[in-house]
Design a protein around this motif. Sequence first.
Motif, PDB file in Angstrom:
ATOM      1  N   LYS A  55     -16.824   0.298   5.868  1.00 49.47           N
ATOM      2  CA  LYS A  55     -15.686  -0.592   6.101  1.00 49.47           C
ATOM      3  C   LYS A  55     -15.010  -0.906   4.775  1.00 49.47           C
ATOM      4  CE  LYS A  55     -16.885  -2.869  10.308  1.00 49.47           C
ATOM      5  NZ  LYS A  55     -15.746  -3.303  11.028  1.00 49.47           N
ATOM      6  N   THR A  56     -13.717  -1.176   4.849  1.00 58.98           N
ATOM      7  CA  THR A  56     -12.961  -1.596   3.673  1.00 58.98           C
ATOM      8  C   THR A  56     -12.601  -3.066   3.838  1.00 58.98           C
ATOM      9  OG1 THR A  56     -12.054   0.623   3.451  1.00 58.98           O
ATOM     10  CG2 THR A  56     -10.932  -1.139   2.246  1.00 58.98           C
ATOM     11  N   ALA A  57     -12.945  -3.854   2.842  1.00 64.27           N
ATOM     12  CA  ALA A  57     -12.645  -5.286   2.860  1.00 64.27           C
ATOM     13  C   ALA A  57     -11.170  -5.513   2.505  1.00 64.27           C
ATOM     14  CB  ALA A  57     -13.548  -6.017   1.869  1.00 64.27           C
ATOM     15  N   LYS A  58     -10.704  -6.727   2.733  1.00 65.17           N
ATOM     16  CA  LYS A  58      -9.306  -7.064   2.432  1.00 65.17           C
ATOM     17  C   LYS A  58      -8.963  -6.848   0.971  1.00 65.17           C
ATOM     18  CE  LYS A  58      -8.762 -10.365   6.179  1.00 65.17           C
ATOM     19  NZ  LYS A  58      -8.641 -11.758   6.576  1.00 65.17           N
ATOM     20  N   ASN A  59      -9.957  -6.984   0.090  1.00 63.67           N
ATOM     21  CA  ASN A  59      -9.705  -6.803  -1.345  1.00 63.67           C
ATOM     22  C   ASN A  59      -9.769  -5.339  -1.776  1.00 63.67           C
ATOM     23  OD1 ASN A  59     -12.436  -6.225  -1.341  1.00 63.67           O
ATOM     24  ND2 ASN A  59     -13.032  -7.935  -2.638  1.00 63.67           N
ATOM     25  N   GLY A  60      -9.944  -4.422  -0.798  1.00 64.22           N
ATOM     26  CA  GLY A  60      -9.969  -2.994  -1.091  1.00 64.22           C
ATOM     27  C   GLY A  60     -11.342  -2.442  -1.413  1.00 64.22           C
ATOM     28  N   LYS A  61     -12.337  -3.303  -1.549  1.00 64.62           N
ATOM     29  CA  LYS A  61     -13.702  -2.823  -1.832  1.00 64.62           C
ATOM     30  C   LYS A  61     -14.332  -2.289  -0.533  1.00 64.62           C
ATOM     31  CE  LYS A  61     -14.387  -5.213  -6.012  1.00 64.62           C
ATOM     32  NZ  LYS A  61     -15.221  -4.946  -7.131  1.00 64.62           N
ATOM     33  N   ILE A  62     -15.297  -1.422  -0.719  1.00 64.18           N
ATOM     34  CA  ILE A  62     -15.919  -0.739   0.425  1.00 64.18           C
ATOM     35  C   ILE A  62     -17.379  -1.149   0.529  1.00 64.18           C
ATOM     36  CG2 ILE A  62     -16.502   1.548   1.337  1.00 64.18           C
ATOM     37  CD1 ILE A  62     -13.976   2.532  -0.197  1.00 64.18           C
ATOM     38  N   HIS A  63     -17.827  -1.334   1.763  1.00 63.54           N
ATOM     39  CA  HIS A  63     -19.248  -1.599   2.015  1.00 63.54           C
ATOM     40  C   HIS A  63     -19.647  -0.866   3.285  1.00 63.54           C
ATOM     41  CE1 HIS A  63     -17.467  -4.604   4.712  1.00 63.54           C
ATOM     42  NE2 HIS A  63     -18.628  -4.651   5.323  1.00 63.54           N
ATOM     43  N   PHE A  64     -20.947  -0.864   3.568  1.00 64.96           N
ATOM     44  CA  PHE A  64     -21.413  -0.231   4.798  1.00 64.96           C
ATOM     45  C   PHE A  64     -22.401  -1.125   5.512  1.00 64.96           C
ATOM     46  CE2 PHE A  64     -24.360   1.368   1.548  1.00 64.96           C
ATOM     47  CZ  PHE A  64     -25.589   1.166   2.143  1.00 64.96           C
ATOM     48  N   ASN A  65     -22.479  -0.905   6.807  1.00 60.39           N
ATOM     49  CA  ASN A  65     -23.468  -1.555   7.663  1.00 60.39           C
ATOM     50  C   ASN A  65     -24.356  -0.473   8.245  1.00 60.39           C
ATOM     51  OD1 ASN A  65     -22.282  -4.173   7.451  1.00 60.39           O
ATOM     52  ND2 ASN A  65     -20.783  -3.602   8.972  1.00 60.39           N
ATOM     53  N   ILE A  66     -25.599  -0.824   8.523  1.00 63.28           N
ATOM     54  CA  ILE A  66     -26.465   0.043   9.317  1.00 63.28           C
ATOM     55  C   ILE A  66     -26.708  -0.685  10.626  1.00 63.28           C
ATOM     56  CG2 ILE A  66     -28.573  -0.811   8.182  1.00 63.28           C
ATOM     57  CD1 ILE A  66     -29.795   1.993   8.766  1.00 63.28           C
ATOM     58  N   LYS A  67     -26.568   0.081  11.709  1.00 65.57           N
ATOM     59  CA  LYS A  67     -26.684  -0.504  13.041  1.00 65.57           C
ATOM     60  C   LYS A  67     -27.875   0.071  13.794  1.00 65.57           C
ATOM     61  CE  LYS A  67     -21.781  -1.375  13.754  1.00 65.57           C
ATOM     62  NZ  LYS A  67     -20.683  -1.212  14.688  1.00 65.57           N
ATOM     63  N   ALA A  68     -28.424  -0.760  14.679  1.00 72.34           N
ATOM     64  CA  ALA A  68     -29.481  -0.314  15.592  1.00 72.34           C
ATOM     65  C   ALA A  68     -28.838   0.521  16.692  1.00 72.34           C
ATOM     66  CB  ALA A  68     -30.203  -1.520  16.182  1.00 72.34           C
ATOM     67  N   SER A  69     -29.663   1.170  17.503  1.00 75.10           N
ATOM     68  CA  SER A  69     -29.135   2.006  18.583  1.00 75.10           C
ATOM     69  C   SER A  69     -28.337   1.204  19.601  1.00 75.10           C
ATOM     70  CB  SER A  69     -30.269   2.775  19.265  1.00 75.10           C
ATOM     71  OG  SER A  69     -31.289   1.883  19.655  1.00 75.10           O
ATOM     72  N   ASN A  70     -28.545  -0.124  19.666  1.00 71.65           N
ATOM     73  CA  ASN A  70     -27.776  -0.967  20.585  1.00 71.65           C
ATOM     74  C   ASN A  70     -26.450  -1.431  19.973  1.00 71.65           C
ATOM     75  OD1 ASN A  70     -28.505  -2.950  18.749  1.00 71.65           O
ATOM     76  ND2 ASN A  70     -29.701  -4.158  20.206  1.00 71.65           N
ATOM     77  N   GLY A  71     -26.160  -0.983  18.734  1.00 71.48           N
ATOM     78  CA  GLY A  71     -24.903  -1.320  18.088  1.00 71.48           C
ATOM     79  C   GLY A  71     -24.943  -2.576  17.234  1.00 71.48           C
ATOM     80  N   GLN A  72     -26.067  -3.303  17.256  1.00 69.59           N
ATOM     81  CA  GLN A  72     -26.183  -4.530  16.472  1.00 69.59           C
ATOM     82  C   GLN A  72     -26.381  -4.187  14.993  1.00 69.59           C
ATOM     83  OE1 GLN A  72     -29.258  -7.180  17.812  1.00 69.59           O
ATOM     84  NE2 GLN A  72     -28.717  -8.759  16.348  1.00 69.59           N
ATOM     85  N   ILE A  73     -25.686  -4.923  14.115  1.00 71.35           N
ATOM     86  CA  ILE A  73     -25.823  -4.707  12.681  1.00 71.35           C
ATOM     87  C   ILE A  73     -27.187  -5.227  12.220  1.00 71.35           C
ATOM     88  CG2 ILE A  73     -24.953  -5.371  10.404  1.00 71.35           C
ATOM     89  CD1 ILE A  73     -22.144  -5.486  11.678  1.00 71.35           C
ATOM     90  N   ILE A  74     -27.928  -4.355  11.537  1.00 74.81           N
ATOM     91  CA  ILE A  74     -29.245  -4.716  11.012  1.00 74.81           C
ATOM     92  C   ILE A  74     -29.127  -5.183   9.566  1.00 74.81           C
ATOM     93  CG2 ILE A  74     -31.638  -3.965  10.721  1.00 74.81           C
ATOM     94  CD1 ILE A  74     -30.807  -1.404  12.320  1.00 74.81           C
ATOM     95  N   GLY A  75     -28.284  -4.490   8.808  1.00 73.64           N
ATOM     96  CA  GLY A  75     -28.138  -4.821   7.395  1.00 73.64           C
ATOM     97  C   GLY A  75     -26.797  -4.383   6.862  1.00 73.64           C
ATOM     98  N   SER A  76     -26.420  -4.977   5.729  1.00 74.79           N
ATOM     99  CA  SER A  76     -25.142  -4.680   5.078  1.00 74.79           C
ATOM    100  C   SER A  76     -25.370  -4.434   3.596  1.00 74.79           C
ATOM    101  CB  SER A  76     -24.168  -5.847   5.251  1.00 74.79           C
ATOM    102  OG  SER A  76     -23.925  -6.091   6.615  1.00 74.79           O
ATOM    103  N   SER A  77     -24.509  -3.609   3.028  1.00 77.67           N
ATOM    104  CA  SER A  77     -24.608  -3.289   1.601  1.00 77.67           C
ATOM    105  C   SER A  77     -23.823  -4.279   0.767  1.00 77.67           C
ATOM    106  CB  SER A  77     -24.045  -1.888   1.353  1.00 77.67           C
ATOM    107  OG  SER A  77     -22.623  -1.898   1.465  1.00 77.67           O
ATOM    108  N   GLN A  78     -23.926  -4.093  -0.528  1.00 77.45           N
ATOM    109  CA  GLN A  78     -23.066  -4.803  -1.463  1.00 77.45           C
ATOM    110  C   GLN A  78     -21.666  -4.198  -1.366  1.00 77.45           C
ATOM    111  OE1 GLN A  78     -25.017  -3.715  -5.163  1.00 77.45           O
ATOM    112  NE2 GLN A  78     -23.637  -2.019  -5.471  1.00 77.45           N
ATOM    113  N   MET A  79     -20.717  -4.741  -2.095  1.00 79.14           N
ATOM    114  CA  MET A  79     -19.364  -4.191  -2.149  1.00 79.14           C
ATOM    115  C   MET A  79     -19.295  -3.141  -3.248  1.00 79.14           C
ATOM    116  SD  MET A  79     -17.412  -5.488   0.112  1.00 79.14           S
ATOM    117  CE  MET A  79     -17.254  -6.899   1.191  1.00 79.14           C
ATOM    118  N   TYR A  80     -18.629  -2.041  -2.955  1.00 70.72           N
ATOM    119  CA  TYR A  80     -18.455  -0.956  -3.917  1.00 70.72           C
ATOM    120  C   TYR A  80     -16.976  -0.793  -4.219  1.00 70.72           C
ATOM    121  CZ  TYR A  80     -23.215   0.420  -2.614  1.00 70.72           C
ATOM    122  OH  TYR A  80     -24.571   0.435  -2.377  1.00 70.72           O
TER     123      TYR A  80
END
Length: 106
Positions: A55-80
Amino acid sequence: MFELKKSGDKFHFTLKAANGQVILSSQMYATKASAMNGIESVQKNCGKDESFEMKTAKNGKIHFNIKASNGQIIGSSQMYAAESGAKNGIESVRKNAPGASVKEVE
């Protein structure tokens, strides 16, 4: 290594690379058991391309989420600053999560 922490009456975890840098941070969980299930879910899902979402944040930085098979977000990264950094982060999760130990910290 996964670090499992208690914050107040809730639990959360981080996945750290060998150099100690945090790769992934979880949501807050009501119980230690549910946080441990979250760790197992990261380990189970990190090999699947469809589990990661950049995903791209409003400030233009990029991060990622990892999701479970049910689509729920398990964890998120820092901003890159760049997509290449986020892709390297995903590869680090894939490399470090499957065999990572769990350490409880205060």
